[in-house]
Design a protein around this motif. Structure first.
Motif, short mmCIF file in Angstrom:
data_model
loop_
_atom_site.label_atom_id
_atom_site.label_comp_id
_atom_site.label_asym_id
_atom_site.label_seq_id
_atom_site.Cartn_x
_atom_site.Cartn_y
_atom_site.Cartn_z
N GLY A 131 0.83 -1.21 0.00
CA GLY A 131 0.00 0.00 0.00
C GLY A 131 0.85 1.25 0.00
O GLY A 131 2.06 1.17 0.10
N THR A 132 0.24 2.36 -0.09
CA THR A 132 1.02 3.58 -0.03
C THR A 132 1.15 4.02 1.42
O THR A 132 0.24 3.85 2.22
N LEU A 191 -2.90 8.03 6.90
CA LEU A 191 -4.22 8.65 7.07
C LEU A 191 -5.19 7.71 7.77
O LEU A 191 -5.96 8.14 8.64
N ILE A 192 -5.16 6.44 7.40
CA ILE A 192 -6.01 5.46 8.07
C ILE A 192 -5.63 5.36 9.54
O ILE A 192 -6.50 5.31 10.42
N GLN A 193 -4.33 5.35 9.82
CA GLN A 193 -3.86 5.25 11.20
C GLN A 193 -4.31 6.44 12.03
O GLN A 193 -4.70 6.28 13.19
N THR A 211 -3.84 -3.07 1.81
CA THR A 211 -2.78 -4.04 1.52
C THR A 211 -3.21 -4.98 0.39
O THR A 211 -2.43 -5.26 -0.52
N TYR A 212 -4.45 -5.45 0.45
CA TYR A 212 -4.92 -6.36 -0.59
C TYR A 212 -4.95 -5.68 -1.95
O TYR A 212 -4.56 -6.25 -2.97
N ARG A 213 -5.40 -4.44 -1.98
CA ARG A 213 -5.49 -3.70 -3.23
C ARG A 213 -4.11 -3.49 -3.86
O ARG A 213 -3.94 -3.59 -5.07
#
Length: 136
Positions: free
Chosen positions: A2-3, A9-11, A64-66
């Motif tokens: 992931g980036t 931002l998610i964190q 992560t999956y993406r």
């Protein structure tokens, strides 16, 4: 993986959600301890914070999956910690949804137990997060 900006931002959202779940649940528990009835708005706010926790937690795996075409590689204690976190989110959201639906007719001691439960689940989720981070 992931980036890094997406993860950051998610964190941030996930951390603020955790802060709100612990803090506002604790405040609701304190209000209930004083034999007062925490407001429905407070319960709705905590329910929203629990849902943010669940959504942002799932988003970590989705990012992560993406990007990597696989889910995050966790095992052992980290899997147990993740299951505990998911259970806490489901339990906390369920408690607050129930409180919103029927809390107005509950006794003071039942309200206190529900708010104590949300606070306890929030603290357990934070503890599990430390193990998830450490062992993944």
């Amino acid at each position: 993986m992931g980036t890094l900006l997406e993860y950051a931002l998610i964190q941030v959202l996930h951390n603020f959600g955790a802060l709100l779940v612990v803090g506002v649940s604790g405040y609701g528990f304190r209000v209930a301890l004083l034999r007062q009835s925490p407001s429905r708005t407070l319960a709705l706010f905590v329910l929203s914070a629990w849902l943010v926790q669940g959504l942002t937690g799932a988003t970590f795996g989705w990012v992560t999956y993406r990007s990597d075409h696989r889910f995050p590689d966790i095992h052992g204690i980290a899997v147990i910690a993740l299951m505990i976190k998911v259970s806490c989110v489901c339990g906390g959201a369920g408690l607050m949804a129930t409180c919103l639906g029927w809390g107005g007719s509950w006794s003071a001691s039942r309200r206190m137990m529900v708010w104590a439960g949300s606070t306890g689940l929030a603290c357990l989720a934070l503890t599990a997060a430390a193990f998830l981070r450490w062992f993944s």
